[in-house]
Design a protein around this motif. Structure first.
Motif, PDB file in Angstrom:
ATOM      1  N   GLY B 383       0.776  -1.438   0.037  1.00 14.51           N
ATOM      2  CA  GLY B 383       0.406   0.572   0.077  1.00 14.51           C
ATOM      3  C   GLY B 383       0.675   1.280   0.144  1.00 14.51           C
ATOM      4  O   GLY B 383       0.698   2.087   1.058  1.00 14.51           O
ATOM      5  N   ILE B 384       1.849   1.277  -1.000  1.00 20.50           N
ATOM      6  CA  ILE B 384       2.605   2.319  -1.052  1.00 20.50           C
ATOM      7  C   ILE B 384       2.244   3.585  -2.350  1.00 20.50           C
ATOM      8  O   ILE B 384       2.007   2.691  -3.480  1.00 20.50           O
ATOM      9  CB  ILE B 384       4.467   1.739  -1.642  1.00 20.50           C
ATOM     10  N   PRO B 385       2.295   4.204  -2.237  1.00 21.30           N
ATOM     11  CA  PRO B 385       1.486   4.771  -3.118  1.00 21.30           C
ATOM     12  C   PRO B 385       2.809   5.673  -4.292  1.00 21.30           C
ATOM     13  O   PRO B 385       4.055   5.210  -3.937  1.00 21.30           O
ATOM     14  CB  PRO B 385       1.022   6.489  -3.076  1.00 21.30           C
ATOM     15  N   PRO B 386       2.821   5.409  -5.604  1.00 16.99           N
ATOM     16  CA  PRO B 386       1.347   5.507  -6.559  1.00 16.99           C
ATOM     17  C   PRO B 386       0.508   4.439  -7.014  1.00 16.99           C
ATOM     18  O   PRO B 386       0.082   4.146  -7.690  1.00 16.99           O
ATOM     19  CB  PRO B 386       1.643   6.428  -7.413  1.00 16.99           C
ATOM     20  N   PHE B 387       1.130   2.899  -6.218  1.00 18.74           N
ATOM     21  CA  PHE B 387       0.887   1.613  -6.949  1.00 18.74           C
ATOM     22  C   PHE B 387      -0.891   1.576  -6.592  1.00 18.74           C
ATOM     23  O   PHE B 387      -1.390   2.435  -5.334  1.00 18.74           O
ATOM     24  CB  PHE B 387       1.756   0.799  -5.919  1.00 18.74           C
ATOM     25  N   ASN B 388      -1.349   0.631  -7.143  1.00 16.20           N
ATOM     26  CA  ASN B 388      -2.826   0.126  -6.836  1.00 16.20           C
ATOM     27  C   ASN B 388      -3.330  -0.443  -5.644  1.00 16.20           C
ATOM     28  O   ASN B 388      -4.455   0.442  -5.247  1.00 16.20           O
ATOM     29  CB  ASN B 388      -2.912  -1.051  -8.267  1.00 16.20           C
ATOM     30  N   GLY B 389      -2.221  -0.520  -4.915  1.00 15.91           N
ATOM     31  CA  GLY B 389      -2.735  -1.523  -3.862  1.00 15.91           C
ATOM     32  C   GLY B 389      -3.010  -0.025  -2.428  1.00 15.91           C
ATOM     33  O   GLY B 389      -3.995  -0.279  -1.815  1.00 15.91           O
ATOM     34  N   PHE B 390      -2.606   0.874  -2.801  1.00 17.30           N
ATOM     35  CA  PHE B 390      -2.640   1.854  -1.896  1.00 17.30           C
ATOM     36  C   PHE B 390      -3.734   2.947  -1.759  1.00 17.30           C
ATOM     37  O   PHE B 390      -5.066   2.884  -1.476  1.00 17.30           O
ATOM     38  CB  PHE B 390      -1.187   3.247  -2.457  1.00 17.30           C
ATOM     39  N   TRP B 391      -4.314   2.620  -3.826  1.00 16.45           N
ATOM     40  CA  TRP B 391      -5.700   3.027  -3.507  1.00 16.45           C
ATOM     41  C   TRP B 391      -7.065   2.854  -3.141  1.00 16.45           C
ATOM     42  O   TRP B 391      -7.527   3.482  -1.833  1.00 16.45           O
ATOM     43  CB  TRP B 391      -6.123   3.936  -4.311  1.00 16.45           C
ATOM     44  N   SER B 392      -7.076   1.376  -3.595  1.00 15.25           N
ATOM     45  CA  SER B 392      -7.804   0.119  -2.551  1.00 15.25           C
ATOM     46  C   SER B 392      -7.612   0.493  -1.238  1.00 15.25           C
ATOM     47  O   SER B 392      -9.036   0.603  -0.516  1.00 15.25           O
ATOM     48  CB  SER B 392      -7.762  -0.796  -3.120  1.00 15.25           C
ATOM     49  N   LYS B 393      -7.147   0.248  -0.599  1.00 15.43           N
ATOM     50  CA  LYS B 393      -6.750   0.158   0.520  1.00 15.43           C
ATOM     51  C   LYS B 393      -7.126   1.572   1.334  1.00 15.43           C
ATOM     52  O   LYS B 393      -8.005   1.600   2.592  1.00 15.43           O
ATOM     53  CB  LYS B 393      -5.539   0.397   1.367  1.00 15.43           C
ATOM     54  N   LEU B 394      -6.904   2.556   0.989  1.00 18.97           N
ATOM     55  CA  LEU B 394      -7.392   4.286   1.325  1.00 18.97           C
ATOM     56  C   LEU B 394      -8.946   4.477   0.906  1.00 18.97           C
ATOM     57  O   LEU B 394      -9.197   4.222   2.451  1.00 18.97           O
ATOM     58  CB  LEU B 394      -6.668   5.402  -0.203  1.00 18.97           C
ATOM     59  N   ILE B 395      -9.693   3.117   0.120  1.00 24.64           N
ATOM     60  CA  ILE B 395     -10.757   3.292   0.253  1.00 24.64           C
ATOM     61  C   ILE B 395     -11.477   2.795   1.400  1.00 24.64           C
ATOM     62  O   ILE B 395     -12.119   3.266   1.990  1.00 24.64           O
ATOM     63  CB  ILE B 395     -11.328   2.967  -1.308  1.00 24.64           C
ATOM     64  N   LEU B 456       2.231  -6.845 -15.811  1.00 18.20           N
ATOM     65  CA  LEU B 456       1.226  -6.375 -15.097  1.00 18.20           C
ATOM     66  C   LEU B 456       2.033  -5.993 -13.857  1.00 18.20           C
ATOM     67  O   LEU B 456       1.199  -5.316 -13.202  1.00 18.20           O
ATOM     68  CB  LEU B 456       1.519  -8.027 -14.373  1.00 18.20           C
ATOM     69  N   ALA B 457       3.012  -5.907 -13.767  1.00 18.41           N
ATOM     70  CA  ALA B 457       4.155  -4.956 -13.378  1.00 18.41           C
ATOM     71  C   ALA B 457       3.415  -3.041 -13.976  1.00 18.41           C
ATOM     72  O   ALA B 457       2.968  -1.889 -12.685  1.00 18.41           O
ATOM     73  CB  ALA B 457       5.869  -4.702 -13.214  1.00 18.41           C
ATOM     74  N   LEU B 458       3.036  -3.219 -15.014  1.00 15.52           N
ATOM     75  CA  LEU B 458       2.549  -2.439 -15.559  1.00 15.52           C
ATOM     76  C   LEU B 458       1.093  -1.858 -15.319  1.00 15.52           C
ATOM     77  O   LEU B 458       0.644  -1.244 -14.746  1.00 15.52           O
ATOM     78  CB  LEU B 458       2.390  -2.251 -16.874  1.00 15.52           C
ATOM     79  N   LEU B 459       0.839  -3.233 -15.395  1.00 14.65           N
ATOM     80  CA  LEU B 459      -0.787  -2.952 -14.823  1.00 14.65           C
ATOM     81  C   LEU B 459      -1.048  -2.840 -13.238  1.00 14.65           C
ATOM     82  O   LEU B 459      -2.292  -1.798 -12.656  1.00 14.65           O
ATOM     83  CB  LEU B 459      -1.859  -4.205 -14.640  1.00 14.65           C
ATOM     84  N   CYS B 460      -0.189  -2.840 -12.791  1.00 17.54           N
ATOM     85  CA  CYS B 460       0.008  -2.134 -11.356  1.00 17.54           C
ATOM     86  C   CYS B 460       0.369  -0.557 -10.830  1.00 17.54           C
ATOM     87  O   CYS B 460      -0.463   0.082 -10.221  1.00 17.54           O
ATOM     88  CB  CYS B 460       1.412  -2.927 -10.123  1.00 17.54           C
ATOM     89  N   LEU B 461       0.318   0.257 -12.302  1.00 14.83           N
ATOM     90  CA  LEU B 461       0.965   1.299 -11.871  1.00 14.83           C
ATOM     91  C   LEU B 461      -0.639   1.742 -12.578  1.00 14.83           C
ATOM     92  O   LEU B 461      -1.150   2.743 -12.311  1.00 14.83           O
ATOM     93  CB  LEU B 461       1.992   1.600 -13.136  1.00 14.83           C
ATOM     94  N   ALA B 462      -1.516   1.568 -13.675  1.00 19.66           N
ATOM     95  CA  ALA B 462      -1.874   1.746 -14.420  1.00 19.66           C
ATOM     96  C   ALA B 462      -2.912   1.454 -13.445  1.00 19.66           C
ATOM     97  O   ALA B 462      -4.226   2.733 -13.924  1.00 19.66           O
ATOM     98  CB  ALA B 462      -2.376   1.343 -15.204  1.00 19.66           C
ATOM     99  N   MET B 463      -3.853   0.525 -13.072  1.00 16.84           N
ATOM    100  CA  MET B 463      -4.766   0.281 -11.952  1.00 16.84           C
ATOM    101  C   MET B 463      -5.075   1.535 -10.861  1.00 16.84           C
ATOM    102  O   MET B 463      -6.147   1.464 -10.562  1.00 16.84           O
ATOM    103  CB  MET B 463      -4.773  -0.374 -11.787  1.00 16.84           C
ATOM    104  N   GLY B 464      -3.901   2.110 -11.081  1.00 23.08           N
ATOM    105  CA  GLY B 464      -4.603   3.530  -9.755  1.00 23.08           C
ATOM    106  C   GLY B 464      -4.718   4.507 -10.330  1.00 23.08           C
ATOM    107  O   GLY B 464      -6.009   5.035 -10.281  1.00 23.08           O
ATOM    108  N   GLY B 465      -5.155   4.358 -12.016  1.00 28.89           N
ATOM    109  CA  GLY B 465      -5.576   5.668 -12.488  1.00 28.89           C
ATOM    110  C   GLY B 465      -6.894   4.647 -12.971  1.00 28.89           C
ATOM    111  O   GLY B 465      -8.494   5.779 -12.980  1.00 28.89           O
ATOM    112  N   LEU B 466      -7.729   4.050 -12.089  1.00 29.62           N
ATOM    113  CA  LEU B 466      -9.354   3.838 -12.049  1.00 29.62           C
ATOM    114  C   LEU B 466      -9.913   4.287 -11.070  1.00 29.62           C
ATOM    115  O   LEU B 466     -10.845   4.512 -10.823  1.00 29.62           O
ATOM    116  CB  LEU B 466      -9.199   1.923 -11.901  1.00 29.62           C
ATOM    117  N   MET B 467      -9.133   5.255 -10.418  1.00 29.76           N
ATOM    118  CA  MET B 467      -9.251   6.182  -9.447  1.00 29.76           C
ATOM    119  C   MET B 467     -10.030   7.575 -10.365  1.00 29.76           C
ATOM    120  O   MET B 467     -10.427   8.887  -9.812  1.00 29.76           O
ATOM    121  CB  MET B 467      -8.188   6.796  -8.638  1.00 29.76           C
TER     122      MET B 467
END
Lengths: 145, 496, 176, 119
Positions: B383-395, B456-467
């Motif tokens: 859950g470290i920004p800006p990767f995707n895990g951060f955003w979902s945990k934040l929510i 998959l690593a690129l997806l990890c970055l890109a999926m932050g964009g779902l916010m």
């Protein structure tokens, strides 16, 4: 150990006597599954039993191990593909997957069920091959050990 | 909506056909042809699942209308899950090209793989509870065989354990279906939902609900029903571990649980979310604590799966729109980064032959792609920004605070910190530091493995964009609407 | 009559679980299966009874072939006291909950009595099955027409299990 | 309070299966317990669809349609049970395969001796 494999002569004789009737019974159960109790699954099991009976009576562990399970394997896949194919034909003829497109015909006759007898046959082939395949695999495994 | 049955028929046909490749005698030719066939089928699945995203619809099998037929339902909740299932399975097929060279019987592997995918697609799409059981059984039976695919001691033991516990789970589920049928005399979800809504629920309905919750909790490995997961997931071949941890426990476990308890029973307030919250907190904390002590790379990841499933359960258990959105978002994110981590472990195992963190060291220098991608995945899961895990945990944490559960937020933050600690350990011992003498000759993973890991690593970055507001409104808001409002689901399926 | 057969089933099941000899366990399991088939006949389900008998025979053959010729047919392990107590407690709790549930079910033998064909699919099947599917055996009609998708899934489960069994018992092991 | 005796006996059979799974240490015994559990479940589903003095859901030639609809038992539960019997058979086939492999690898059917994986 004597050279004779399998069970006694009596069992072998009776096996070859009843084999034909078992086969006819299995096929009958499959074809008339939509009119009487039974269906593809039961019919397939009965046909598999026929082969298992032969195999147990004649003690064919070694023969079975040598037998490439090619035919069974192809039948196994072919039955499954057949079922899927019949379902896909429904898209072509009726616009929906698994649509019963051959409806009609007089009630209580073989052809009354549309695709149901066809599906029964596909399942029968699939199940018979599958169940016999299990025995083949177990026999091969025992032989290898 | 005429492409909906393709999600089941393509993988099924693929599985039936690819098992016939057995008869190509030459091992090399067989491997190449099965690889090509499997990746093509996976690609087609991926393309059609991208096509349906954002749409919704109903497909009735064999032209039979409700309630006598079976319908396939694509709603905003099943769409994203369908996409992630087919995406991860395509990437895992790419990864299998080289990884499975250590095993024979490739055509059986792909056949089982496609059957598993077919089972998951079928159960995600179905609108019928008995049909859900059947497809769940396909996915489970295929996964039993895949866990034991190596047939060595560990694998067979793990798969036996998995199979026994899992068959108890499916038996409970079938018993639940039987109870529901006994009360409503219906099997499709819409009619069951309507019938349950119109009657005063007798005790038996709650018994059925309890059976479903226990069954699906076993399937999704929530503590205290997790005993099989830390054995089964590490024992499987790495692409299968990735599939099991990132997709199977979610579709077979969590998705079905939410679908049945929230949508069919309409119990999205009250005791059921409370049970989910408790199970979620338990799995979250105990999972990460158990993971901290592990030195086996894959086993550590498996315990983290338990822990992250806790987050997802917590999100859904809050029962508020924001919490449910967090749950779905974390579910999608976890699929991506956990499969990446398992593929990393597979790449390391492929080159070094070990899963023990103590025997690794400095692999980041020898295997730069694997090192870098595992770093990204570790930061995502922690859950470290800006990767995707951060955003979902934040929510999820925000949803906890907003629904006045500050203690739950505290536990979620603590769990996140412990996760970070545990992955610092992985990076410290596995990929950073000095290169061990025994690992001098290690090379970077083969090309196709690199491709799948980088994707998959690129997806990890890109999926932050779902916010971003556009995507957020397109994907998550309707999904939360379907889950929390039964009437919307009924309207979607029945038409008006 | 059904009650008596069910009690016979339970006794056979307990023998199957507690017997020291694996072969006699399997035979008692056959007892469970065959009495179940008879109960199914009493419940007016000839199709199911038929398949149940056939499946029971397959299972017996598979299980006997799996266990016989292995050197152990005797179960030697000692019973663990705590395990048994724990198991008993768990089962009692579960049974209690299930019994609470079944008391609220509609009474045995009253299915479909007051149902209407609009809301209960089973009623719809027996009213329209012959005309719509052309299958006089309504069960087959349901299996292969109304709910053929389920049957596709069922056939696939069998296929999966067979491929899985072949994969688990395949010849060469991993290269490790 | 009326106790539905047939359902109760069926649930007892189910519990016997669960008891076997929880307490038994022998692989074959566990498989047998799962089988018992599945059998009990199938029977339970079938019982739900039973109607007193019902006839089998098979139309005979010359049978009057309304009379058949008024007395036939539930065909849907029978279809469900057929499906679940086949699924049970498949599970057992795979389980036996795994059990045989297990025996080959460990030389025993006793799961208290099969402990390669650490807790």
């Amino acid at each position: 150990m004597n050279n004779e494999k399998g069970m006694s002569e009596i069992v072998k004789a009776i096996t070859s006597l009843v084999a034909a009737s078992i086969m006819v019974f299995g096929i009958n159960i499959t074809f008339y599954g939509h009119l009487t109790p039974g269906g593809g699954f039961a019919g397939g099991l009965i046909l598999a039993f026929l082969f298992i009976l032969y195999y147990l009576a004649y003690g064919g562990d070694e023969e079975l191990a040598k037998l490439p399970f090619k035919v069974n394997h192809i039948l196994d896949s072919a039955g499954a593909i057949g079922f899927l194919f019949i379902g896909t034909l429904g898209i072509h003829f009726g616009g929906r997957f698994l649509y019963n497109f051959m409806k009609g015909g007089k009630a209580f006759h073989l052809l009354s069920g549309g695709i149901i007898p066809l599906e029964n046959i596909a399942i029968c082939i699939k199940v018979g091959a599958s169940i016999f395949l299990v025995f083949t695999v177990l026999a091969v495994f025992r032989r290898e050990k | 909506m005429n492409i909906l049955p393709l999600f089941v028929t393509i993988p099924l046909a693929g599985a039936f056909v690819v098992s016939l490749f057995d008869f190509i005698k030459d091992e090399k030719k067989k491997n190449i042809s099965t690889n090509i066939f499997a990746s093509l089928a996976g690609l087609v699945l991926l393309v059609i699942s991208i096509k349906v995203i954002g749409s919704a619809g109903v497909y009735s099998m064999g032209k039979w209308k409700l309630p006598e037929g079976i319908v396939l339902v694509l709603d905003p909740f099943s769409g994203p899950i369908l996409l992630i299932t087919n995406l991860i399975s395509f990437i895992c097929i790419l990864f299998s090209f080289d990884y499975m060279s250590g095993y024979n019987g490739r055509e059986k592997y792909y056949s089982l793989f496609f059957l598993m995918v077919a089972g998951m697609n079928g159960l995600v799409l179905t609108g019928d509870i008995f049909n859900l059981y059947v497809f769940l059984e396909i996915a489970s039976v295929a996964s039993y065989a895949l866990v034991g695919f190596g047939t060595m001691r560990e694998e067979i033991e793990a798969t036996f354990k998995y199979m026994v516990l899992s068959s108890v789970a499916t038996a409970f589920m079938l018993l639940g279906v039987a109870f529901i049928y006994g009360f409503t005399f219906n099997l499709n979800m819409v009619s069951v939902a309507k019938a349950l809504g119109s009657m005063e629920a007798p005790v038996g309905v709650y018994v059925a609900l309890g059976l479903f919750i226990i069954g699906f909790s076993i399937k999704s490995a929530l503590i205290p029903f997790h005993a099989w997961l830390p054995d089964a997931h590490p024992s499987a071949p790495a692409p299968i571990s990735a599939m099991l941890s990132s997709v199977v426990i979610k579709t077979v476990g969590m998705y079905s649980l939410i679908r049945i308890c929230y949508v069919v029973f309409g119990m999205n307030t009250g005791q059921v979310p409370e049970v989910l919250r408790v199970l979620g907190i338990l799995s979250m904390m105990l999972g990460v604590l158990l993971a901290l002590g592990q030195w086996d790379f894959k086993r550590l990841l498996a315990y983290h799966s338990v822990s992250q499933m806790g987050y997802i359960a917590l999100g859904f258990g809050l029962g508020t729109p924001l919490g449910v959105i967090g749950g779905i978002y974390h579910l999608l994110n976890h699929s991506v980064f956990k499969s990446l981590l398992f593929l990393n472990s597979g790449a390391v195992y492929y080159r070094t032959g070990t899963r023990d963190l103590k025997e690794m060291g400095g692999l980041g220098k020898k295997m730069p792609v694997t090192g870098a991608t595992s770093m990204i995945a570790s930061m995502s899961i922690a859950g470290i920004p800006p990767f995707n895990g951060f955003w979902s945990k934040l929510i999820i944490i925000m949803a906890c605070i907003k629904s006045s559960h500050p203690w739950l937020a505290f536990w979620a933050v603590l769990g996140s910190i412990l996760t970070l600690a545990s992955f610092l350990k992985v990076q410290r011992y596995g990929f950073l530091g000095k290169v061990k003498d025994s690992l001098r000759n290690v090379k970077e993973a083969p090309f196709m493995m690199q491709v799948s890991m980088i994707t998959l690593a690129l997806l990890c970055l890109a999926m932050g964009g779902l916010m971003l507001p556009g995507l957020y409104d397109l994907i998550f808001v309707p999904a939360a609407g379907i889950i929390l409002d039964q009437a919307q689901y009924l309207k979607l399926v029945l038409g008006n | 009559m059904i009650e008596l057969l069910l009690i016979l089933c339970i006794v056979a099941a307990i023998i199957a679980i507690e017997s020291k000899n694996l072969l006699s366990s399997i035979i008692s399991l056959g007892g469970v299966g065959f009495s179940l088939a008879i109960i199914m006949l009493f419940l007016s389900a000839p199709d199911v009874a038929f398949v149940q008998i056939l499946v029971e025979v397959v299972m017996l053959i598979i299980l006997i072939r799996a266990t016989i010729n292995r050197d152990v047919t005797e179960v030697k392990c000692k019973r663990e006291f705590f395990g048994m107590i724990f198991g008993m407690a768990l089962v009692t709790v579960l049974l209690g909950i299930l019994l609470m549930g079944i008391q609220t079910l509609p009474e045995f033998g009253t299915a479909l009595v007051n149902a209407s064909a609009e809301s209960v699919p089973a009623k719809y099947y027996i009213e329209n099955g012959l005309a719509q599917t052309g299958s006089a055996n309504i069960v087959t009609g349901v299996l292969l027409d109304y709910r053929a998708y389920d049957t596709l899934g069922e056939a696939t489960v069998l296929f999966t299990a067979i491929i899985g069994a072949i994969a688990i018992l395949r010849k060469k092991k991993t290269n490790e | 309070m009326n106790v539905p005796i047939i359902y109760t006996l069926c649930m007892i059979l189910f519990s016997v299966g669960i008891y076997g799974i929880v307490t038994k240490k022998n692989v074959v015994k566990i498989i047998l317990s799962i089988l018992i559990m599945e059998n009990a479940l199938n029977l339970f589903i079938l019982m739900i669809g039973y109607r007193k003095d019902g006839i089998a859901p098979i139309v005979q030639p010359g049978m009057d349609a309304a009379g058949f609809a008024a007395s036939s038992v539930d065909p849907l539960t029978q279809a469900m049970v057929l499906t679940s019997i086949v699924i049970g058979l498949s599970m057992i086939a795979l389980m036996v395969a795994i059990a045989i492999r297990l025996y080959e690898r460990f030389g025993t059917f006793d799961i208290s001796e099969i402990k390669d994986l650490k807790e």
